[in-house]
Design an enzyme around this catalytic site. Sequence first.
Site, mmCIF file in Angstrom:
data_model
loop_
_atom_site.group_PDB
_atom_site.id
_atom_site.type_symbol
_atom_site.label_atom_id
_atom_site.label_comp_id
_atom_site.label_asym_id
_atom_site.label_seq_id
_atom_site.Cartn_x
_atom_site.Cartn_y
_atom_site.Cartn_z
ATOM 1 N N GLU A 1 32.274 57.979 44.996
ATOM 2 C CA GLU A 1 32.681 59.182 45.946
ATOM 3 C C GLU A 1 34.070 59.890 45.546
ATOM 4 O O GLU A 1 34.167 60.923 46.015
ATOM 5 C CB GLU A 1 32.284 58.961 47.451
ATOM 6 C CG GLU A 1 33.369 57.943 48.128
ATOM 7 C CD GLU A 1 32.846 56.500 47.642
ATOM 8 O OE1 GLU A 1 32.294 56.087 46.879
ATOM 9 O OE2 GLU A 1 33.580 55.603 48.484
ATOM 10 N N SER B 1 33.982 46.535 42.568
ATOM 11 C CA SER B 1 34.838 45.317 42.717
ATOM 12 C C SER B 1 34.054 44.093 43.249
ATOM 13 O O SER B 1 33.045 44.317 43.344
ATOM 14 C CB SER B 1 35.838 45.817 43.939
ATOM 15 O OG SER B 1 35.225 46.093 44.870
ATOM 16 N N PHE C 1 35.027 54.447 40.591
ATOM 17 C CA PHE C 1 35.643 55.412 40.235
ATOM 18 C C PHE C 1 36.063 55.527 38.855
ATOM 19 O O PHE C 1 36.557 56.560 38.340
ATOM 20 C CB PHE C 1 36.772 55.806 41.101
ATOM 21 C CG PHE C 1 38.046 55.056 41.188
ATOM 22 C CD1 PHE C 1 39.025 55.351 40.204
ATOM 23 C CD2 PHE C 1 38.280 53.598 41.619
ATOM 24 C CE1 PHE C 1 40.228 54.622 39.941
ATOM 25 C CE2 PHE C 1 39.378 52.893 41.523
ATOM 26 C CZ PHE C 1 40.320 53.203 40.603
ATOM 27 N N LYS D 1 24.119 56.304 42.126
ATOM 28 C CA LYS D 1 24.886 56.860 43.245
ATOM 29 C C LYS D 1 26.540 56.575 42.547
ATOM 30 O O LYS D 1 27.043 55.556 42.443
ATOM 31 C CB LYS D 1 24.862 55.753 44.189
ATOM 32 C CG LYS D 1 25.322 56.208 45.789
ATOM 33 C CD LYS D 1 26.723 56.483 45.826
ATOM 34 C CE LYS D 1 27.759 55.419 46.192
ATOM 35 N NZ LYS D 1 29.149 55.770 46.182
ATOM 36 N N CYS E 1 38.706 48.051 34.221
ATOM 37 C CA CYS E 1 38.347 46.598 34.308
ATOM 38 C C CYS E 1 38.567 45.584 33.235
ATOM 39 O O CYS E 1 38.725 44.402 33.322
ATOM 40 C CB CYS E 1 36.850 46.523 34.666
ATOM 41 S SG CYS E 1 35.967 47.021 33.286
ATOM 42 N N GLU F 1 43.507 41.333 42.395
ATOM 43 C CA GLU F 1 43.172 42.122 41.363
ATOM 44 C C GLU F 1 44.092 43.525 41.657
ATOM 45 O O GLU F 1 43.675 44.323 42.636
ATOM 46 C CB GLU F 1 41.789 42.613 41.214
ATOM 47 C CG GLU F 1 41.587 43.843 40.054
ATOM 48 C CD GLU F 1 40.162 44.232 40.248
ATOM 49 O OE1 GLU F 1 39.545 44.446 40.944
ATOM 50 O OE2 GLU F 1 39.964 44.729 38.784
HETATM 51 P P1 NAD Z 1 34.311 49.687 44.629
HETATM 52 O O1 NAD Z 1 33.615 48.347 44.755
HETATM 53 O O2 NAD Z 1 35.299 49.922 45.878
HETATM 54 O O3 NAD Z 1 32.867 50.874 44.656
HETATM 55 C C1 NAD Z 1 32.185 50.781 43.637
HETATM 56 C C2 NAD Z 1 30.736 51.398 44.081
HETATM 57 O O4 NAD Z 1 30.419 50.858 45.187
HETATM 58 C C3 NAD Z 1 31.331 52.780 44.688
HETATM 59 O O5 NAD Z 1 30.163 53.806 44.275
HETATM 60 C C4 NAD Z 1 31.073 52.819 46.011
HETATM 61 O O6 NAD Z 1 30.783 54.016 46.795
HETATM 62 C C5 NAD Z 1 30.435 51.575 46.426
HETATM 63 N N1 NAD Z 1 30.802 50.870 47.315
HETATM 64 C C6 NAD Z 1 31.970 50.761 48.031
HETATM 65 N N2 NAD Z 1 32.077 50.066 49.061
HETATM 66 C C7 NAD Z 1 30.614 49.662 49.555
HETATM 67 C C8 NAD Z 1 30.035 48.707 50.484
HETATM 68 N N3 NAD Z 1 30.947 48.326 51.349
HETATM 69 N N4 NAD Z 1 28.708 48.973 50.480
HETATM 70 C C9 NAD Z 1 28.017 49.256 49.361
HETATM 71 N N5 NAD Z 1 28.582 50.037 48.391
HETATM 72 C C10 NAD Z 1 29.876 50.277 48.239
HETATM 73 O O7 NAD Z 1 34.952 49.697 43.324
HETATM 74 P P2 NAD Z 1 36.069 51.129 42.815
HETATM 75 O O8 NAD Z 1 37.198 51.055 43.509
HETATM 76 O O9 NAD Z 1 35.243 52.180 42.674
HETATM 77 O O10 NAD Z 1 36.107 50.568 41.194
HETATM 78 C C11 NAD Z 1 37.215 49.585 41.004
HETATM 79 C C12 NAD Z 1 36.647 48.274 40.613
HETATM 80 O O11 NAD Z 1 35.583 48.163 39.809
HETATM 81 C C13 NAD Z 1 37.638 47.288 40.038
HETATM 82 O O12 NAD Z 1 37.364 46.093 40.906
HETATM 83 C C14 NAD Z 1 37.366 47.151 38.828
HETATM 84 O O13 NAD Z 1 37.746 45.880 38.244
HETATM 85 C C15 NAD Z 1 35.716 47.130 38.929
HETATM 86 N N6 NAD Z 1 35.219 47.627 37.424
HETATM 87 C C16 NAD Z 1 34.393 46.586 36.788
HETATM 88 C C17 NAD Z 1 33.890 46.872 35.679
HETATM 89 C C18 NAD Z 1 33.321 45.527 34.992
HETATM 90 O O14 NAD Z 1 32.608 46.196 34.089
HETATM 91 N N7 NAD Z 1 33.213 44.620 35.307
HETATM 92 C C19 NAD Z 1 34.100 48.191 35.083
HETATM 93 C C20 NAD Z 1 34.700 49.088 35.859
HETATM 94 C C21 NAD Z 1 35.216 48.828 37.049
#
Ligand code: NAD
Length: 497
Positions: free
Chosen positions: A176, A226, A149, A173, A281, A382
């Site tokens: 959401e 994450s 997000f 994808k 991040c 985090e």
């Molecule tokens: P998230 O992991 O909750 O979601 C990321 C994506 O995965 C979304 O599209 C979500 O719909 C999908 N998803 C969520 N749960 C899932 C599951 N159980 N199975 C399959 N798909 C699933 O992350 P978020 O809250 O959207 O974003 C924040 C996180 O992203 C933080 O941890 C941040 O550090 C990380 N991030 C990392 C970087 C990097 O470059 N390392 C960059 C941006 C964000």
Amino acid sequence: MDRLSHWIGGKLVPGESGRSGPVYNPATGEQTHEVDFASVPEVDLAVETAREAFTSWRRTSLSKRADIMFRIRETVHEHRADIARQITDQHGKVLSDAMGEVARGLENIEFATGLPNLLKGGFTEQASTGVDVYSIRQPLGVVAGVTPFNFPAMVPMWMFANAIACGNTFVLKPSEKDPGASLYVAELLKEAGLPDGVLNIVQGDKVVVDRLLTHPDVEAVSFVGSTPIARYIYSTGTANGKRVQALGGAKNHMVVLPDADIEMAADAAVSAAYGSAGERCMAISVAVAVGDAADRLVEAIKTRLPEVKIGHGLDPESEMGPLVTREHRDKVAGYLDSAREQGATIVEDGRQLGLYRESEGFFLGVSLIDHVSTDMDAYKDEIFGPVLEVMRVDTYDEALRLVNDNPYGNGTAIFTRDGGAARAFQFDVQAGMVGVNVPIPVPVGYYSFGGWKDSLFGDTHMYGPEGINFYTRGKVVTERWPDPGTSSVDLGFPRTR
Ligand code: NAD
């Protein structure tokens, strides 16, 4: 209630699964949209559409593809303020920050315009008598991206720019929570001349992601999100034979040595900890103060906190907006209680902010926690919010050990006037991106982005040259042409001499 749907084959396709989720304006707390969640057949339709488009897209000449990438760059640039507005409406970050996000995303499109050069192979003449050898890189086919997000426009651009430039077709994808920006960008790409089916978007949740991870026609998956989900994506995707790069979460430490310019370090800490409400991040979440830097640093940060202007992201005065959802805001705020209970000092509690108590928006003020130690939940997790933690250590070696012992290894920074100390730090530190007096060392688009340890699963970093490698596979051709009199039967292993 406006609906946000899928984008398949160059047009909006309303969802038919009966599943959907809410999208909020975080500054007002109002639900503004309902986003469709795709079913497995809807994902399959997007993959099939991408597979069909691949046949002609990979045959499209490099000059034509480069021409389209240039037009995409122009169209996205022209509409950058509209994209930023979409980001602010659904993510909450302030408009100037959203403009910065689009600018950093554009860098990736600009890099990808160089595809004829980036895809050049190698050629060896006369490797053996009358035999030439050359290497080429070819696209994989249908590739998928799953994005978080916090950068709803930039992270998709990290992926699709190189992926489509290399001749792949893409299924995205998006998160959401704020899917509007990527849908808008897809429309812009069509306007710029990208053939239908080359970029597709399926909205949704785990159902969609799981289908992409197992679909036999998806060749590779790029993920940013994450750490627990990144680990899952990597293990599931690779078990299904896919190439996977999965970038995870972070806990970025900024080491401040006693000789640092403390005013500069404090400016950097405040900017990097609270920008985008800490939902980056590459945000700094821990300042590691060495020796007598600690009191001076905490004091300098403290004096800056009342100056941070928090408000609606569309208000040009605002420097920091709300968090993405109420649940996330409340979870972040909860760390202030656990840190206090576990022995830390709360220097600034973001719940004192008027907007936290009086507004329906998902606001939390800037928060500063001192005397944090490694056993506290606020350190182990985090937090991903506007919370800066200060840890105090006696020596540089202790600071380095702290950073290296942390399971995350995304970004880190050192603040010092000592070039030797800075060089030693970049040499020894276990992190993928290092700043020297630079708090958010996000590599420019012609380098690549990626962390170490639990911040990245897979071998290749994202975008830049490593992105080109990820989205292509090598082929080496050894060839000779009929030369009467030089051909004979030889059952031995081919030699070059
Ligand atoms: P998230 O992991 O909750 O979601 C990321 C994506 O995965 C979304 O599209 C979500 O719909 C999908 N998803 C969520 N749960 C899932 C599951 N159980 N199975 C399959 N798909 C699933 O992350 P978020 O809250 O959207 O974003 C924040 C996180 O992203 C933080 O941890 C941040 O550090 C990380 N991030 C990392 C970087 C990097 O470059 N390392 C960059 C941006 C964000």
